[in-house]
Design a protein around this motif. Sequence first.
Motif, PDB file in Angstrom:
ATOM      1  N   ALA A 120       0.848  -1.186   0.000  1.00 16.79           N
ATOM      2  CA  ALA A 120       0.000   0.000   0.000  1.00 16.79           C
ATOM      3  C   ALA A 120       0.877   1.226   0.000  1.00 16.79           C
ATOM      4  O   ALA A 120       1.795   1.333   0.799  1.00 16.79           O
ATOM      5  CB  ALA A 120      -0.893  -0.003   1.231  1.00 16.79           C
ATOM      6  N   HIS A 124      -2.939   4.877  -0.528  1.00 16.12           N
ATOM      7  CA  HIS A 124      -3.773   3.708  -0.300  1.00 16.12           C
ATOM      8  C   HIS A 124      -4.066   3.541   1.180  1.00 16.12           C
ATOM      9  O   HIS A 124      -5.171   3.199   1.570  1.00 16.12           O
ATOM     10  CB  HIS A 124      -3.082   2.440  -0.823  1.00 16.12           C
ATOM     11  CG  HIS A 124      -2.936   2.414  -2.309  1.00 16.12           C
ATOM     12  ND1 HIS A 124      -1.722   2.235  -2.916  1.00 16.12           N
ATOM     13  CD2 HIS A 124      -3.836   2.581  -3.292  1.00 16.12           C
ATOM     14  CE1 HIS A 124      -1.891   2.285  -4.225  1.00 16.12           C
ATOM     15  NE2 HIS A 124      -3.160   2.492  -4.476  1.00 16.12           N
ATOM     16  N   ALA A 151      -7.246  -1.755  -6.371  1.00 18.64           N
ATOM     17  CA  ALA A 151      -6.883  -2.135  -5.012  1.00 18.64           C
ATOM     18  C   ALA A 151      -8.132  -2.619  -4.275  1.00 18.64           C
ATOM     19  O   ALA A 151      -9.226  -2.319  -4.692  1.00 18.64           O
ATOM     20  CB  ALA A 151      -6.313  -0.923  -4.291  1.00 18.64           C
TER      21      ALA A 151
END
Lengths: 522, 168
Positions: A120, A124, A151
């Motif tokens: 990540a 994110h 994602a």
Amino acid sequence: MSAPTDDAAITAPTDTDPAEQPWRRLSVRVVWVDLAKTVLSLAPGVVAVGFFDVEPTLSTLWPLLLVALFGGLGAVTDIVRWAFTSYRVTETEIQRRTGAFVRRHRTVHLDRIRSVDTHAKLRHRAAGLRVVTVGAGQQNGAGEAALLLDALSKDDAARLRRELLGLAAPAAENADTEPDAEVLATLRPWWVVYNMFSVWAYLMAAGLLWGLFWLVSTFGVDLYGAASRAADWDALGWLGVTVAVLVVGGAVGAIGMGVNFFTAYWKFELARVRTGGSTHLRTRRGLFSTREVNRDEARLRGLSIGEPLLWRWMGMADTNVITTGLSVWDMEQPTAILPRGPVRVARRVAARVLGDPCPLDAPLPRHPRAALRRRLWWATAIGMVPPAAVAVPVASGSASPWVLWAAFGLWPLALSGAVFAYLALGHAIAGEYLVVRSGLMSRTTSALRCDAVSTIAVRQSILQRRLGLSTVSAMTAAGWSAYEAPDVAAGEAVGFAAQAAPGLIDEFAEGLGDDGGHVRID
Amino acid sequence: MTSVEAEAIAIRAPRLRIERRAVAWWMLRALSRWGPVLAALVVSYAVWEPARVWLVAPIVAASAVLAARLLVEPWWRYRVHRWEITERATYASSGWLVQEWRVAPTSRIQTVDAVRGPFEQLLGLSTLRVTTASSYGAVSIRGLDRRTAEEAAKRLAMVAELAEGDAT
């Protein structure tokens, strides 16, 4: 950042009929993250125009417009990607459908999955997203992961990982150490010393200074002019300027590399996780962008430790696992189970991963002197190429004589390289492992399981034949695909090959054991 | 030549030799690869006067390479290249300046191909390529008769099918 209701409807419980597993979707927050990124990257420019009275002409605004354009395009593609991508995990496989114009349907068998990698970036993490990469065998070397989901929401990612690795649901979500995890190594802050100095530091410095230059020029500050006025460059001469640039650039780069190391390896942890019948080597790391890689130990074929030549005096080492299904070309180095650090730690961890006695600690006898002679011959041959290329022009007066002498300069360098390369050579069979060591710029010791060797080859050049040497290569599906023991004594080569791939060449060998008895007959 | 390297290496040479036509194939290949290089150098030597002094060494080198590849390499390779396929393994020797033998176990075979390039088609030859899961582990047997290669490929594919596991 966004309401969790986006995901709730799609990821309903899936305990129903296994054949009718519902398709699940990526998190729609991907799109918001993209838009937010665009807005943020526009911010400096907007601030400059809005608050610093920078004149909004086309010449100052084109970078802004470009950023806005690409950001908008990125958001649109993400919406399309989100709308057309779905995945599901059935009893035996994971399936993914993607693509708007070209529909792709990819299926990966669960027992072919070698690794599950969760990472990540900061954006994110702020949105509670995780990117999941699933690695399987056949894409090894192609530089492409078997399956990428960019994602999922954090919970979805955790659930998918559990499903793929066959883990039980943990009692506490995101607990740092589960009871069944055996921690093999954690970050020592002083390892930063090993990661600050490298040639990349200069590239980093160039990138940082270039970025700074552009950022402040948006605000109307001329950094180059300021630097020109800061010192009397003419007085320093070109040598002084070069030294100053190297020192300043190196310092900026080293600091940048240090900061980079800490952000990348913050909370680094290598652990062996046991679940049911299988064990995984798991690394976790990262401050802003986090990364977790799970490597199936059943796919582990060995381990290699590389020691760069220029930093060997400080015992610097890179530790990588040799495994199928993880690309050695990946920039993020999923095969590295330790950050660049001291070789003592690398060996200790290697012993715990491969078991005691560690094959990497096996004594490696020095190769025959002929191997040194071969390297010296090659060094001489390579050292003579530049002089040969300029010989005719110099002789006929088209080029000045110092060109010839400069061309000879490569020779001594090549000769010393030959000596170092010779000293790096070594090979042995240690238990179930075949151990080879070689390499000039990075002396790499690799231990590879003998049962992983698929093809065995013995090579001999004319020079090697005269010197009584052979190169034995063991090919495997894992890691770099070929592991070589260069310049083994010719008489020993077949014996070594026979031991490296047990039983493979017995039917072609003759007179085994006649010459010295270093070959098993069975 | 009965073994790859008489006493030093205690492994016998593979049993079968390749076709004699392979010599012609290697000659054609050398011409098609190094002929154009030499021709380009000679043409630029003739046309471009100021560069002449720099082109002497490259021309000499390219001529030497072409001569060796055309007159020496094919015959040398014909002596070295041998092959053998048993139930358990594929064994082949190849090379000229750098000679090599390699053995790939049948249990690790992933694909078996019979490949025929343009010159090989012309001469009725075929290359048998046996690949394993390693990207460097392929065994290529050049200069086989077309039919021999096809038969060998068929037989290998059949044997390899029996082996269990995912061959990594």
